[in-house]
Motif scaffolding. Sequence first.
Motif, mmCIF file in Angstrom:
data_model
loop_
_atom_site.group_PDB
_atom_site.id
_atom_site.type_symbol
_atom_site.label_atom_id
_atom_site.label_comp_id
_atom_site.label_asym_id
_atom_site.label_seq_id
_atom_site.Cartn_x
_atom_site.Cartn_y
_atom_site.Cartn_z
ATOM 1 N N ARG A 158 17.986 17.250 29.741
ATOM 2 C CA ARG A 158 16.993 17.267 28.672
ATOM 3 C C ARG A 158 15.719 16.586 29.152
ATOM 4 N N PRO A 159 14.584 16.899 28.541
ATOM 5 C CA PRO A 159 13.338 16.226 28.908
ATOM 6 C C PRO A 159 13.495 14.713 28.851
ATOM 7 N N GLY A 160 13.000 14.048 29.857
ATOM 8 C CA GLY A 160 13.126 12.596 29.938
ATOM 9 C C GLY A 160 14.208 12.136 30.899
ATOM 10 N N THR A 176 10.931 12.767 36.421
ATOM 11 C CA THR A 176 11.340 12.901 35.022
ATOM 12 C C THR A 176 11.319 14.367 34.626
ATOM 13 N N VAL A 177 12.410 14.822 34.071
ATOM 14 C CA VAL A 177 12.505 16.218 33.637
ATOM 15 C C VAL A 177 11.516 16.463 32.505
ATOM 16 N N THR A 178 10.749 17.544 32.629
ATOM 17 C CA THR A 178 9.791 17.899 31.584
ATOM 18 C C THR A 178 10.269 19.086 30.755
ATOM 19 N N ARG A 179 10.943 20.031 31.400
ATOM 20 C CA ARG A 179 11.439 21.204 30.695
ATOM 21 C C ARG A 179 12.371 21.988 31.599
ATOM 22 N N GLU A 201 5.839 17.354 42.183
ATOM 23 C CA GLU A 201 6.783 17.875 41.203
ATOM 24 C C GLU A 201 8.067 18.304 41.901
ATOM 25 N N VAL A 223 14.903 23.905 36.472
ATOM 26 C CA VAL A 223 14.544 22.625 35.852
ATOM 27 C C VAL A 223 13.243 22.152 36.480
ATOM 28 N N TYR A 224 12.269 21.813 35.636
ATOM 29 C CA TYR A 224 10.971 21.316 36.087
ATOM 30 C C TYR A 224 10.942 19.804 35.897
ATOM 31 N N ALA A 225 10.417 19.091 36.887
ATOM 32 C CA ALA A 225 10.294 17.633 36.773
ATOM 33 C C ALA A 225 9.021 17.154 37.455
#
Length: 233
Positions: A158-160, A176-179, A201, A223-225
Amino acid sequence: MNSPSAKPAARRRMTSAAALLLGSLILGGCGTAAPSSAPAGDTPSAMQSAAVPPSTSPSPSKSTTAAVAPAAKVPSPARPAPAPVSVTVPAIGVQSPLVKLGLRQNRSLQVPPDGPGAPAGWYSGSPSPGETGPAVMLGHVNATDGGPGVFANLRGLRPGAEITVHRADRSTAVFTVTRAAAYGKNNFPTFEVYGNTKGPELRLITCDGYDPATGLFNDNYVVYAKLKAKSAG
């Protein structure tokens, strides 16, 4: 996750201001687009020593002291960024070494091993995690024995949530995961996933969209972070 085919551009050593040159690369087993070339940045020009004029011997008829020109100071070229050696994602219980993935002789992208307990892999044509640009990591969603793969639980992020990458020089980069999103092979947003970014990133990618009728994965889950902090080694 089968091997994709690629038509990469010429590879150049990236700098901290690396940009990702994109082409078309299809990930056969998951049926998605993937990066086809090494990141290319504003590669420093070759540093050449400034010429030092040859000393001129004073005339025998003159009693002078020849001035000695100081040696030109040559800047050292930038060191390549240290490669990542492991990744930890506490929220989903991932703690894995990283294998280095490159391009095969047929210009296809390597994928991580697919046996039980296989590690994740870092595509060495992408930036080292913590450097500017999208670092790319691949991992299987399942193993050859039917068990879970290293990235089986990416959907649980999850984000965060934090992702920590340990690098060869003992430095760490915390993201940190953003989306996150799932993409089908026919609408994979290549530039969104692999395109240039203003800062460091990370992309974690695995197979998704399993079709029991064919036994194939039709999608990818990404997963984007973004970088939260980086510590020195």
